[in-house]
Design a protein around this motif. Structure first.
Motif, PDB file in Angstrom:
ATOM      1  N   VAL A   1       0.836  -1.197   0.000  1.00 24.57           N
ATOM      2  CA  VAL A   1       0.000   0.000   0.000  1.00 24.57           C
ATOM      3  C   VAL A   1       0.878   1.257   0.000  1.00 24.57           C
ATOM      4  O   VAL A   1       0.629   2.206  -0.740  1.00 24.57           O
ATOM      5  N   LEU A   2       1.931   1.246   0.802  1.00 29.72           N
ATOM      6  CA  LEU A   2       2.823   2.410   0.846  1.00 29.72           C
ATOM      7  C   LEU A   2       3.519   2.605  -0.507  1.00 29.72           C
ATOM      8  O   LEU A   2       3.666   3.727  -0.993  1.00 29.72           O
ATOM      9  N   ALA A   3       3.917   1.490  -1.123  1.00 25.13           N
ATOM     10  CA  ALA A   3       4.561   1.587  -2.441  1.00 25.13           C
ATOM     11  C   ALA A   3       3.593   2.169  -3.457  1.00 25.13           C
ATOM     12  O   ALA A   3       3.977   2.995  -4.296  1.00 25.13           O
ATOM     13  N   ALA A   4       2.323   1.764  -3.390  1.00 21.66           N
ATOM     14  CA  ALA A   4       1.326   2.271  -4.341  1.00 21.66           C
ATOM     15  C   ALA A   4       1.104   3.758  -4.132  1.00 21.66           C
ATOM     16  O   ALA A   4       0.997   4.530  -5.092  1.00 21.66           O
ATOM     17  N   MET A   5       1.055   4.173  -2.881  1.00 16.20           N
ATOM     18  CA  MET A   5       0.868   5.602  -2.628  1.00 16.20           C
ATOM     19  C   MET A   5       2.094   6.388  -3.084  1.00 16.20           C
ATOM     20  O   MET A   5       1.975   7.453  -3.701  1.00 16.20           O
ATOM     21  N   GLY A   6       3.275   5.851  -2.810  1.00 16.57           N
ATOM     22  CA  GLY A   6       4.493   6.517  -3.268  1.00 16.57           C
ATOM     23  C   GLY A   6       4.503   6.683  -4.777  1.00 16.57           C
ATOM     24  O   GLY A   6       4.887   7.724  -5.304  1.00 16.57           O
ATOM     25  N   GLN A   7       4.054   5.640  -5.485  1.00 23.05           N
ATOM     26  CA  GLN A   7       4.004   5.719  -6.942  1.00 23.05           C
ATOM     27  C   GLN A   7       3.030   6.805  -7.396  1.00 23.05           C
ATOM     28  O   GLN A   7       3.291   7.526  -8.354  1.00 23.05           O
ATOM     29  N   ALA A   8       1.907   6.946  -6.692  1.00 23.29           N
ATOM     30  CA  ALA A   8       0.938   7.985  -7.055  1.00 23.29           C
ATOM     31  C   ALA A   8       1.577   9.370  -6.930  1.00 23.29           C
ATOM     32  O   ALA A   8       1.414  10.226  -7.808  1.00 23.29           O
ATOM     33  N   PHE A   9       2.332   9.606  -5.860  1.00 25.94           N
ATOM     34  CA  PHE A   9       3.012  10.894  -5.697  1.00 25.94           C
ATOM     35  C   PHE A   9       4.061  11.098  -6.771  1.00 25.94           C
ATOM     36  O   PHE A   9       4.168  12.160  -7.375  1.00 25.94           O
ATOM     37  N   PHE A  10       4.857  10.058  -6.988  1.00 28.89           N
ATOM     38  CA  PHE A  10       5.955  10.162  -7.942  1.00 28.89           C
ATOM     39  C   PHE A  10       5.425  10.473  -9.341  1.00 28.89           C
ATOM     40  O   PHE A  10       5.907  11.370 -10.028  1.00 28.89           O
ATOM     41  N   THR A  11       4.413   9.722  -9.749  1.00 27.39           N
ATOM     42  CA  THR A  11       3.960   9.847 -11.132  1.00 27.39           C
ATOM     43  C   THR A  11       3.298  11.188 -11.403  1.00 27.39           C
ATOM     44  O   THR A  11       3.343  11.700 -12.508  1.00 27.39           O
ATOM     45  N   LEU A  12       2.672  11.775 -10.380  1.00 27.04           N
ATOM     46  CA  LEU A  12       2.015  13.068 -10.600  1.00 27.04           C
ATOM     47  C   LEU A  12       2.936  14.240 -10.255  1.00 27.04           C
ATOM     48  O   LEU A  12       2.502  15.385 -10.230  1.00 27.04           O
TER      49      LEU A  12
END
Ligand code: PHE
Ligand code: NA
Length: 446
Positions: A221-232
């Protein structure tokens, strides 16, 4: 940014292109697919999509709103708005942590940008033609095993970024972004089409969209949230800085939706292109950061017109990486420019050199220095983990808390053109759902 602080985007389209140029990059294709593969597929994808909608969207809007109100760079913007609303000036730390994040991210981003450059050249000379899975794995393995070669490509990529930023021709790239984005979407569609011919497309679809919830750990879940921040491109003050060029007439929510849909579509297409190739060739989805570099050459090496398509793809990927990298270097350069007597060109060279030097430590993590330096992670993984999983979410959390809790509710509603139920929904999400979501993800991953 100071010199340009009151200049505004000539048109809404220019702003959308700049924001999309920053958002769409290696994060969508390289990082998204390897994270999905590493995290076991659909559960990650679904949590990622929820994070993009529920956390990413409001934070993107919050960053633009802060930048537009203050018309200043992130550090000064936060200091000024905090002062006006009777809050401690310590809010300016948000701007500072964003600059640190941009610096750290660019150092490893440039290494991967270098891989993309190297693959562009390899496509031109036909290296991938007719290769099988072992062949492409060996080509990639050789690249990783050669620190000198990696250094060369990392240096070439950084030199391009520094050159563009120093010349201040960033704005001239917008026309190119306008043609590059659709071209990238078309190429991804062709690759998805190729994926459909492998006979393993259904398997890939299930991998990406049929969740095995038992795979869902706090870490995923933390990795998915990190990816959301990174990608945007969130949590780095980049979107805040862009907001400072925005005119009052721009509809923030509508623009955020456009940018987010484009970014998400490109990431999902990348997954749908890559996983059929993984399954068709018996490769490992959890291959790690090399995933696109061992899958896509297989497609290009074995499809009609593959040499040309491969060349176009890696060229477009490099270009997308460049426009993101430029947006990462800008805040670093502005910081150096404002705090030192250096000219713009010298500040760019100094900032670029510092990023480049840290990048060397990152690229050695793939060969001579693949040893844990902290928390069991090598330098590359440490840079990536510390930024995407800690710095970006914390900085983004600060931005949304500031907008939802410290600015006047009425004025935010007016600025977003919201009233009635829609305003209540925004307020609920911005004030509670998004911040609590970020905090819960942190807690659950402990
Ligand atoms: N969003 C970019 C991508 O997906 C990466 C990036 C992160 C760019 C942060 C700017 C700031 O590739
Ligand atoms: Na992105």
């Amino acid at each position: 940014m100071s010199k340009l602080a009151h200049a505004q985007w000539s048109s809404k389209m220019t702003f959308v292109l700049a924001a999309a140029g920053s958002a769409v990059g290696l994060g969508n294709i390289w990082r998204f697919s390897y994270m999905v593969g590493d995290s076991g597929g659909a559960a990650f994808v679904l949590v990622y999509l929820i994070c993009v909608a529920v956390v990413g969207m409001p934070i993107l809007v919050a960053e633009w709103l802060i930048g537009r109100r203050a018309q200043k760079n992130p550090v000064n913007a936060m200091a000024e708005l905090a002062g006006q609303s009777g809050q401690p000036r310590a809010w300016a730390l948000l701007g500072a942590s964003g600059i640190l994040a941009a610096f750290l991210i660019l150092s490893f981003y440039s290494v991967i940008g270098g891989w993309s450059l190297s693959y562009t050249l390899n496509s031109v000379i036909g290296t991938f033609t007719g290769q099988d899975a072992d062949g492409v794995s060996a080509i990639f393995g050789n690249l990783l095993a050669s620190p000198g070669v990696l250094l060369l490509w990392h240096t070439a990529f950084m030199a391009l970024v520094v050159w563009i930023v120093a010349r201040g021709v960033t704005k001239g790239l917008e026309g190119a972004v306008r043609t590059m984005m659709p071209a990238l979407v078309v190429l991804m569609l062709i690759l998805v089409g190729y994926g459909m011919t492998t006979g393993h497309f259904g398997e890939a679809l299930a991998f990406m969209f049929r969740p095995d919830w038992s795979a869902l750990t706090g870490g995923v879940v933390l990795a998915a949230m990190g990816q959301a921040f990174f990608t945007l491109s969130l949590g780095m003050g980049i979107m805040m800085a862009y907001g400072s060029y925005l005119g009052e007439e721009v509809n923030l929510l509508g623009t955020a939706r456009t940018v987010i849909i484009l970014d998400t579509v490109i990431a999902l297409l990348a997954g749908l292109a890559i996983f059929p190739i993984v399954f068709a060739n018996g490769l490992s989805a959890g291959e790690g950061p090399g995933l696109i570099f061992v899958t896509l050459p297989l497609a290009f090496g074995n499809m009609t017109g593959g040499t040309l398509l491969g060349l176009m793809f890696f060229l477009l990927l490099t270009f997308a990486a460049l426009t993101s990298a430029i947006s990462l270097l800008e805040p670093v350069v502005e910081f150096v420019e404002e705090r030192t007597p250096l000219s713009r060109v010298m500040a760019t060279l100094a900032g670029g050199a510092a990023v480049w030097a840290l990048g060397i430590a990152a690229l050695m993590s793939f060969n001579v220095w693949d040893v844990p330096v902290l928390f069991g992670l090598n330098v590359f993984d440490l840079l990536d983990t510390f930024t995407s999983k800690i710095l970006l979410p914390l900085t983004g959390l600060g931005a949304i808390v500031f907008v939802a809790w410290c600015l006047e509710r009425k004025s935010v509603a007016a600025e977003l053109n919201l009233a009635g139920g829609a305003e209540k929904l925004w307020h609920l999400v911005a004030r509670y759902v998004a911040p609590i979501g970020v905090i819960l993800v942190f807690v659950s991953s402990l």
